[in-house]
Design a protein around this motif. Structure first.
Motif, PDB file in Angstrom:
ATOM      1  N   LEU A  54       0.802  -1.263  -0.050  1.00 47.50           N
ATOM      2  CA  LEU A  54       0.090   0.070   0.046  1.00 47.50           C
ATOM      3  C   LEU A  54       0.726   1.154   0.034  1.00 47.50           C
ATOM      4  N   ASN A  55       1.716   1.274   0.879  1.00 46.26           N
ATOM      5  CA  ASN A  55       2.957   2.310   1.009  1.00 46.26           C
ATOM      6  C   ASN A  55       3.247   2.620  -0.518  1.00 46.26           C
ATOM      7  N   ALA A  56       3.967   1.680  -1.273  1.00 44.95           N
ATOM      8  CA  ALA A  56       4.615   1.767  -2.445  1.00 44.95           C
ATOM      9  C   ALA A  56       3.548   2.452  -3.473  1.00 44.95           C
ATOM     10  N   TRP A  57       2.281   2.035  -3.587  1.00 44.45           N
ATOM     11  CA  TRP A  57       0.978   2.606  -4.196  1.00 44.45           C
ATOM     12  C   TRP A  57       1.102   4.176  -3.904  1.00 44.45           C
ATOM     13  N   MET A  58       0.793   4.254  -2.539  1.00 45.46           N
ATOM     14  CA  MET A  58       0.814   5.736  -2.384  1.00 45.46           C
ATOM     15  C   MET A  58       2.229   6.646  -2.303  1.00 45.46           C
ATOM     16  N   ASN A  59       3.233   5.888  -2.521  1.00 47.67           N
ATOM     17  CA  ASN A  59       4.454   6.745  -3.044  1.00 47.67           C
ATOM     18  C   ASN A  59       4.680   6.599  -4.569  1.00 47.67           C
ATOM     19  N   GLY A  63       3.578   0.271  -9.580  1.00 50.95           N
ATOM     20  CA  GLY A  63       2.334   0.804 -10.524  1.00 50.95           C
ATOM     21  C   GLY A  63       1.004   0.054  -9.963  1.00 50.95           C
ATOM     22  N   THR A  64       0.086   0.406 -10.597  1.00 45.31           N
ATOM     23  CA  THR A  64      -1.365   0.316 -10.049  1.00 45.31           C
ATOM     24  C   THR A  64      -2.169  -0.931 -11.124  1.00 45.31           C
ATOM     25  N   SER A  65      -1.414  -1.210 -12.085  1.00 48.30           N
ATOM     26  CA  SER A  65      -2.046  -1.645 -13.309  1.00 48.30           C
ATOM     27  C   SER A  65      -2.174  -3.028 -12.914  1.00 48.30           C
ATOM     28  N   ARG A  66      -1.574  -3.685 -11.892  1.00 48.37           N
ATOM     29  CA  ARG A  66      -1.823  -5.250 -11.716  1.00 48.37           C
ATOM     30  C   ARG A  66      -2.407  -5.520 -10.259  1.00 48.37           C
ATOM     31  N   ILE A  67      -2.917  -4.500  -9.446  1.00 45.68           N
ATOM     32  CA  ILE A  67      -3.742  -4.642  -8.377  1.00 45.68           C
ATOM     33  C   ILE A  67      -4.763  -5.404  -8.358  1.00 45.68           C
ATOM     34  N   ASN A  68      -5.022  -6.291  -7.795  1.00 48.31           N
ATOM     35  CA  ASN A  68      -6.263  -7.142  -7.482  1.00 48.31           C
ATOM     36  C   ASN A  68      -7.227  -6.468  -7.455  1.00 48.31           C
ATOM     37  N   PRO A  69      -8.421  -6.551  -8.397  1.00 43.85           N
ATOM     38  CA  PRO A  69      -9.613  -5.891  -8.189  1.00 43.85           C
ATOM     39  C   PRO A  69     -10.203  -6.159  -6.613  1.00 43.85           C
ATOM     40  N   ALA A  95      -7.177   4.215  -9.891  1.00 44.34           N
ATOM     41  CA  ALA A  95      -6.054   3.285 -10.207  1.00 44.34           C
ATOM     42  C   ALA A  95      -5.740   3.171 -11.788  1.00 44.34           C
ATOM     43  N   GLY A  96      -6.608   3.612 -12.503  1.00 40.25           N
ATOM     44  CA  GLY A  96      -6.314   3.624 -14.067  1.00 40.25           C
ATOM     45  C   GLY A  96      -6.967   2.095 -14.483  1.00 40.25           C
ATOM     46  N   ARG A  97      -7.854   1.581 -13.663  1.00 43.28           N
ATOM     47  CA  ARG A  97      -8.275   0.332 -13.911  1.00 43.28           C
ATOM     48  C   ARG A  97      -9.750   0.313 -14.488  1.00 43.28           C
ATOM     49  N   PRO A  98     -10.237  -0.589 -15.372  1.00 48.90           N
ATOM     50  CA  PRO A  98     -11.658  -0.409 -15.842  1.00 48.90           C
ATOM     51  C   PRO A  98     -12.404  -0.967 -14.423  1.00 48.90           C
TER      52      PRO A  98
END
Length: 140
Positions: A54-59, A63-69, A95-98
């Motif tokens: 989570l910290n890496a996403w916030m910093n 990337g956010t393209s592979r975050i589990n829905p 997150a740039g996700r559909p």
């Protein structure tokens, strides 16, 4: 950063989505956490996400393209449980996700039932088709 609706249909959506358009996930989560007395560690723990992730996403170091829905849904649910006004749509878009359709247990069970009735070769083909559909949706 976009500051308002750009097409006539956007005005109705803008009224129901309190987040400014154009926020990425890091900015959205920072803003929403700022509306609470909670920390990133609290959010990570309650959402079942590792704090370093989570910290890496916030910093913006991951990337956010592979975050589990399911993780994105969990973030929205936790924040809403804390009284923050947000929607799953906002989280997914940031997150740039559909935005996936709503989950429906009946449809999921029916799909699983069909899958289990197929021979192994057809199961593999179904999985390949589903993966191609997911990738096409992610790329759109």
């Amino acid at each position: 950063m976009t500051t308002g609706p750009s097409t006539p249909g956007d005005s109705a959506r803008a009224a129901e989505d309190p987040a400014p358009t154009g926020e990425d996930l890091a900015a959205l989560l920072a803003r929403l956490l700022g509306e609470t007395d909670k920390t990133q560690k609290d959010l990570a723990a309650e959402a079942g996400i590792k704090y370093p992730t989570l910290n890496a996403w916030m910093n913006r170091t991951r990337g956010t393209s592979r975050i589990n829905p399911d993780d994105l849904r969990a973030l929205a649910n936790i924040l809403r449980g804390w009284g923050v006004e947000t929607t799953p749509r906002q989280i997914f878009e940031a997150a740039g996700r559909p935005v996936p359709g709503p989950t429906d247990v009946e449809r999921e069970n029916r799909l699983l039932e069909i899958y289990r009735q197929l021979p192994a070769r057809s199961q593999r083909a179904l999985l390949q088709t589903a993966e191609a559909m997911r990738q096409a949706t992610s790329a759109a």
